[in-house]
Design an enzyme around this catalytic site. Structure first.
Site, PDB file in Angstrom:
ATOM      1  N   GLN A   1      46.742  71.956  -4.029  1.00 37.96           N
ATOM      2  CA  GLN A   1      47.236  70.772  -4.749  1.00 37.96           C
ATOM      3  C   GLN A   1      46.539  70.620  -6.108  1.00 37.96           C
ATOM      4  O   GLN A   1      46.337  69.510  -6.595  1.00 37.96           O
ATOM      5  CB  GLN A   1      47.050  69.523  -3.891  1.00 37.96           C
ATOM      6  CG  GLN A   1      48.125  69.362  -2.831  1.00 37.96           C
ATOM      7  CD  GLN A   1      49.514  69.176  -3.449  1.00 37.96           C
ATOM      8  OE1 GLN A   1      49.669  68.629  -4.536  1.00 37.96           O
ATOM      9  NE2 GLN A   1      50.535  69.640  -2.747  1.00 37.96           N
ATOM     10  N   SER A   2      46.178  71.716  -6.713  1.00 37.63           N
ATOM     11  CA  SER A   2      45.457  71.680  -7.989  1.00 37.63           C
ATOM     12  C   SER A   2      46.283  71.063  -9.123  1.00 37.63           C
ATOM     13  O   SER A   2      47.398  71.520  -9.422  1.00 37.63           O
ATOM     14  CB  SER A   2      45.072  73.112  -8.355  1.00 37.63           C
ATOM     15  OG  SER A   2      44.681  73.197  -9.701  1.00 37.63           O
TER      16      SER A   2
END
Ligand SMILES: *Cc1c(COP(=O)(O)O)cnc(C)c1O
Length: 342
Positions: free
Chosen positions: A87-88
């Site tokens: 989920q960067s």
């Protein structure tokens, strides 16, 4: 603004380096009072909204990418390679800025949790919409191998890859937050705000490093307080110091002067909760409090934890400046992957 630099040569050098960028951020980002929260917390709290930098739902990484993508283009690259968690925000914004300037994006994303929403929603959804090439790995050690492998195969087919480190926190990305620190210094001067402290989340460290360099070069009127979202304060401080040093080397600012004058980073590690990317009750409560009092949305990985830190440090008078500035570093798209916990 009249810049109160210590050494004219260094000041001019930095200004010169700060020109080497693509222009994406709508500057200055908004700076305003959080009146309701201030009343509730019996203090004076402002917000600097670096979640509204412009492009792809915004965030602090856009400021770093202005310099990184400029450098990639200068070097003739046609593809960027970067890494982060699944989920960067950094991966999402790297893809967006790369796409904007006609580059392809290869992402090596680490996946550990067995939560299916992580794979479909939030930043990953956005990366898919922008047609990033996503390579999932489950192990820390696999990351560098995968990056190496991608680099080799891209070159073999005649592409020119450009590698961007985790969080964009190297000597080039950090220039974005030197620029942001100067911008904030100007806003504070304009509003005549003194004796204040900036509180921000710290992950890979480049954001804090940039602010500290700006403060140091131009004697800016704010303290910088980091809230770690990942490692203990000793490790985080060393990381931030290393980035400061590598950036000052790159800027060719002399060693002798640095050693006597550079401040040590102040970082608290009491608000990490169960670990990086994992949320807890405290963080969720902070997110809900700010949402309902101010209509401001924070995320569970970075800004929610930094806000927990802000509330605790001010309520317990550990930070006792006349006012506090919360740096909203973005991350809002990630909340959609945490739907079940929120
Ligand atoms: C990356 C990130 C941070 C941390 O910034 P660093 O420069 O990596 O320390 C904070 N907030 C958000 C939303 C981020 O995406």
């Amino acid at each position: 603004m009249f810049l109160k630099y210590k050494r004219k040569g260094d000041h001019l050098k930095v200004l010169n380096f700060l020109q080497n960028r693509v222009k994406l951020v709508s500057e200055p980002t908004p700076f305003r009072n959080l009146n309701n929260l201030s009343r509730e917390n019996e203090s004076s709290i402002y917000i600097k909204e670096d979640d509204v930098t412009g492009i792809c739902l915004g965030g602090n990484k856009v400021r770093k990418l202005e310099y990184l993508i400029y450098d990639a283009i200068q070097k003739g690259a046609d593809t960027v390679i970067t890494t982060g968690g699944i989920q960067s925000n950094h991966a999402r914004l790297t893809t967006a800025v790369a796409r904007k300037y006609g580059l392809k994006s290869e992402l090596v994303l680490k996946y550990g949790e067995e939560r299916s929403q992580f794979r479909q929603n939030g930043n990953l959804l956005l990366n898919n919409l922008m047609d990033a090439n996503i390579h999932l790995v489950t192990d820390e050690f696999e990351i560098q191998n995968k990056i190496q492998e991608l680099e080799t195969s891209l070159k073999k087919y005649g592409n020119i890859p450009y590698k961007i480190p985790l969080g964009g926190s190297n000597e080039i990305g950090t220039l974005g937050y030197i620029r942001a620190g100067k911008e904030l210094g100007e806003q504070l001067e304009y509003k005549d705000i003194k004796n204040t402290a900036v509180i921000l989340p710290v992950g890979s460290g480049g954001t804090m490093a940039g602010l500290l360099i700006a403060k140091w070069i131009w004697n800016l009127n704010f303290k910088v307080i980091g809230i770690s979202v990942t490692r203990n304060s000793t490790v985080m401080s060393e990381t931030v110091e290393a980035i400061i040093n590598e950036t000052l080397d790159f800027l060719d600012i002399k060693e002798d002067f640095r050693e006597q004058n550079l401040p040590k980073p102040t970082i608290y590690d009491d608000y990490i909760g169960p670990g990086y990317g994992k949320t807890d009750q405290q963080t969720i409560e902070s997110i809900k409090l700010i949402a309902k009092t101010e209509g401001v949305i924070l995320d569970p990985v970075y800004t929610g934890k930094a806000m927990t830190g802000l509330l605790d440090l001010t309520e317990n008078k550990i930070v006792s400046n006349d006012s506090i500035i919360f740096l909203h570093t973005g991350g809002v798209p990630a909340i959609f992957a945490y739907q079940d916990q929120l």
